[in-house]
Design a protein around this motif. Structure first.
Motif, PDB file in Angstrom:
ATOM      1  N   LYS A   6       0.852  -1.198   0.000  1.00  0.00           N
ATOM      2  CA  LYS A   6       0.000   0.000   0.000  1.00  0.00           C
ATOM      3  C   LYS A   6       0.886   1.245   0.000  1.00  0.00           C
ATOM      4  CE  LYS A   6      -3.629   2.448   2.519  1.00  0.00           C
ATOM      5  NZ  LYS A   6      -3.004   3.722   2.239  1.00  0.00           N
ATOM      6  N   ASN A   7       1.935   1.226   0.806  1.00  0.00           N
ATOM      7  CA  ASN A   7       2.856   2.366   0.841  1.00  0.00           C
ATOM      8  C   ASN A   7       3.520   2.579  -0.513  1.00  0.00           C
ATOM      9  OD1 ASN A   7       2.197   2.763   3.522  1.00  0.00           O
ATOM     10  ND2 ASN A   7       4.023   1.733   4.310  1.00  0.00           N
ATOM     11  N   ASP A  10       0.966   4.203  -2.660  1.00  0.00           N
ATOM     12  CA  ASP A  10       0.813   5.605  -2.277  1.00  0.00           C
ATOM     13  C   ASP A  10       1.936   6.471  -2.837  1.00  0.00           C
ATOM     14  OD1 ASP A  10      -1.507   4.944  -0.907  1.00  0.00           O
ATOM     15  OD2 ASP A  10      -0.563   5.038   1.093  1.00  0.00           O
ATOM     16  N   LEU A  11       3.102   5.868  -3.037  1.00  0.00           N
ATOM     17  CA  LEU A  11       4.243   6.568  -3.640  1.00  0.00           C
ATOM     18  C   LEU A  11       4.174   6.580  -5.169  1.00  0.00           C
ATOM     19  CD1 LEU A  11       7.078   5.102  -1.378  1.00  0.00           C
ATOM     20  CD2 LEU A  11       6.261   7.479  -1.385  1.00  0.00           C
ATOM     21  N   GLY A  12       3.138   5.918  -5.715  1.00  0.00           N
ATOM     22  CA  GLY A  12       3.005   5.828  -7.165  1.00  0.00           C
ATOM     23  C   GLY A  12       3.909   4.778  -7.776  1.00  0.00           C
ATOM     24  N   LEU A  13       4.333   3.808  -6.972  1.00  0.00           N
ATOM     25  CA  LEU A  13       5.272   2.788  -7.434  1.00  0.00           C
ATOM     26  C   LEU A  13       4.613   1.413  -7.452  1.00  0.00           C
ATOM     27  CD1 LEU A  13       8.369   3.892  -5.340  1.00  0.00           C
ATOM     28  CD2 LEU A  13       7.975   4.320  -7.768  1.00  0.00           C
ATOM     29  N   THR A  14       5.045   0.595  -8.374  1.00  0.00           N
ATOM     30  CA  THR A  14       4.651  -0.812  -8.403  1.00  0.00           C
ATOM     31  C   THR A  14       5.932  -1.634  -8.501  1.00  0.00           C
ATOM     32  OG1 THR A  14       4.429  -0.784 -10.808  1.00  0.00           O
ATOM     33  CG2 THR A  14       2.419  -0.400  -9.520  1.00  0.00           C
ATOM     34  N   VAL A 121       8.637   2.812   2.676  1.00  0.00           N
ATOM     35  CA  VAL A 121       7.822   1.604   2.499  1.00  0.00           C
ATOM     36  C   VAL A 121       7.572   0.888   3.818  1.00  0.00           C
ATOM     37  CG1 VAL A 121       7.750  -0.679   1.407  1.00  0.00           C
ATOM     38  CG2 VAL A 121       8.515   1.311   0.087  1.00  0.00           C
ATOM     39  N   PHE A 122       8.595   0.805   4.676  1.00  0.00           N
ATOM     40  CA  PHE A 122       8.493  -0.016   5.887  1.00  0.00           C
ATOM     41  C   PHE A 122       8.487   0.775   7.190  1.00  0.00           C
ATOM     42  CE2 PHE A 122      10.347  -2.834   2.672  1.00  0.00           C
ATOM     43  CZ  PHE A 122       9.409  -3.854   2.699  1.00  0.00           C
TER      44      PHE A 122
END
Length: 153
Positions: A6-7, A10-14, A121-122
């Motif tokens: 999810k984070n 939210d950052l626009g990353l996959t 992310v974490f």
């Protein structure tokens, strides 16, 4: 979807596809509760983001982006092995190799690209020990290579 994924969203990353090894190794290995990644190069969409050396042809912002992409590629390798980033309890160590000219001393700032992403992310579990090492050349003339060690449930 785990909090980590999810984070990322939210950052626009996959997470990308796991990069195919360029030699005789596997992208990640688990032993006990630790997962070690092989060195991850800054591949994005199947190509290196940049080539060359820091302090010469690679600009600082590009190098930071390369380190960030290396970390993202490492997370993809970990997820492929364990199935869910939610199983990561802690990022233990990051090693960043930075292809550099002899007078370049900004390796820590380049490595921040990976470290800051892992923190985003974490959260607190993304705080880690780290080495940032200048080297004369990396595979495929990549400017950055990053290894991750994480603890999993």
């Amino acid at each position: 979807m785990s909090d980590a994924e999810k984070n990322l969203a939210d950052l626009g990353l996959t997470l990308p596809e796991v990069a195919k090894p360029v030699a005789a190794y596997v992208p990640a290995v688990r032993t006990g509760n630790l997962v070690y990644t092989s060195g991850q190069l800054p591949f994005r969409d199947g190509a290196l983001i940049a080539t060359g050396k820091n302090g010469d042809t690679v600009e600082a912002d590009v190098a930071v982006d390369c380190a960030r992409q290396c970390a993202l590629n490492g997370l993809a390798a970990i997820k492929a092995l364990i199935g869910d980033l939610g199983q990561i309890k802690r990022v233990v160590k990051v090693v960043a190799f930075v292809a550099s000219t002899p007078d370049f001393t900004g390796q820590p700032q380049v490595a921040n690209g990976a470290s800051e992403l892992l923190g985003q992310v974490f959260g607190e579990a993304g705080e880690h020990a780290r080495s940032a090492v200048g080297v004369p050349v990396l595979p495929l003339d990549a400017p950055v290579e990053v290894e991750l060690i994480v603890e999993v449930a």
